[in-house]
Design an enzyme around this catalytic site. Structure first.
Site, short mmCIF file in Angstrom:
data_model
loop_
_atom_site.label_atom_id
_atom_site.label_comp_id
_atom_site.label_asym_id
_atom_site.label_seq_id
_atom_site.Cartn_x
_atom_site.Cartn_y
_atom_site.Cartn_z
N MET A 220 -46.64 -13.79 -55.53
CA MET A 220 -47.98 -13.50 -55.95
C MET A 220 -47.95 -12.94 -57.19
O MET A 220 -46.58 -12.73 -57.98
CB MET A 220 -48.31 -12.19 -55.07
N CYS A 221 -48.94 -12.81 -58.01
CA CYS A 221 -49.28 -12.39 -59.25
C CYS A 221 -50.38 -11.59 -59.36
O CYS A 221 -51.15 -11.21 -58.44
CB CYS A 221 -48.89 -13.40 -60.59
N LYS A 222 -50.82 -11.24 -60.70
CA LYS A 222 -52.31 -10.57 -60.87
C LYS A 222 -53.18 -11.46 -60.24
O LYS A 222 -54.37 -10.96 -59.48
CB LYS A 222 -52.49 -10.43 -62.31
N GLY B 253 -52.64 -15.04 -59.12
CA GLY B 253 -52.59 -16.25 -58.36
C GLY B 253 -51.86 -17.40 -59.03
O GLY B 253 -51.34 -18.39 -58.40
N LEU C 136 -53.05 -10.23 -56.70
CA LEU C 136 -53.04 -8.84 -56.46
C LEU C 136 -54.33 -8.16 -56.14
O LEU C 136 -54.83 -7.38 -55.40
CB LEU C 136 -52.57 -8.00 -57.78
#
Length: 139
Positions: A95-97, A99, A124
Site C-alpha cells: 500500500m501507499c497513499k 495505490g 491509505l
C-alpha cells in the site's frame, strides 16, 4: 443466420459487453484488491502489510502494523531487504497513499520471485474509509 444478419447490432452489443466484463475481471486483479480482501489475507493467511511510501509520509500516517519499505529502496537495490518476508510464498499486501506506487512495487516484487503480491486499491485513503487502524510514528 437471417436473425444474426438482421440483428447485427444486438450481436455486436453482446460481444462488446462480454468483452468489457472479461476485461474488468482480468484487470481487477492487476489493479489491486479491496480492503476487506487485504484484511483477510493478513489475518487468515499470515499476509505481510508493506507500506511503500517514503519515510516522512509513513511517519505522518500509516496502516496499523505496516512495515515501511519505500519504493525507492525496492527499485534501487537487489540486496535482500529485511522488512520483506523471507518466505516468498506468503501473501504480501502493498500500500501507499493512493495505490499507484503500490502497483509499481507489486511488479518489482513479482520479478524478485514473490508469488503472492497484491496492491491495495485506493491506498491509505481506502484503509481510512474502511475505518481500519491508522498509526503515526513518533517524531
Amino acid at each position: 443466420m437471417k436473425f444474426l444478419i438482421d440483428n447485427w447490432y444486438l450481436v455486436l452489443t453482446a460481444l462488446v459487453s462480454g468483452g468489457l466484463l472479461l476485461w474488468t475481471s482480468v484487470r481487477g486483479k492487476a489493479g489491486g484488491i479491496a480492503t476487506a480482501e487485504a484484511v483477510r489475507l493478513i489475518n487468515r493467511e499470515k499476509g505481510v502489510l508493506i507500506d511503500v511510501s517514503e519515510p516522512d509520509e509513513f511517519a505522518a500516517a500509516h496502516a496499523g502494523g505496516a512495515r515501511n519499505v519505500p519504493l525507492s529502496v525496492l527499485t534501487g537495490t537487489t540486496d535482500p531487504i529485511k522488512q520483506l518476508p523471507t518466505n516468498k510464498a506468503l501473501p504480501v499486501v502493498l500500500m501507499c497513499k493512493s495505490g499507484t506506487r503500490a502497483s509499481r512495487a507489486a511488479g518489482i516484487l513479482r520479478k524478485q520471485g514473490y508469488a503472492n503480491v497484491v496492491a491495495l486499491s485506493g491506498g491509505l485513503a481506502a484503509w481510512r474509509e474502511a475505518s481500519l487502524p491508522i498509526e503515526k510514528s513518533a517524531a
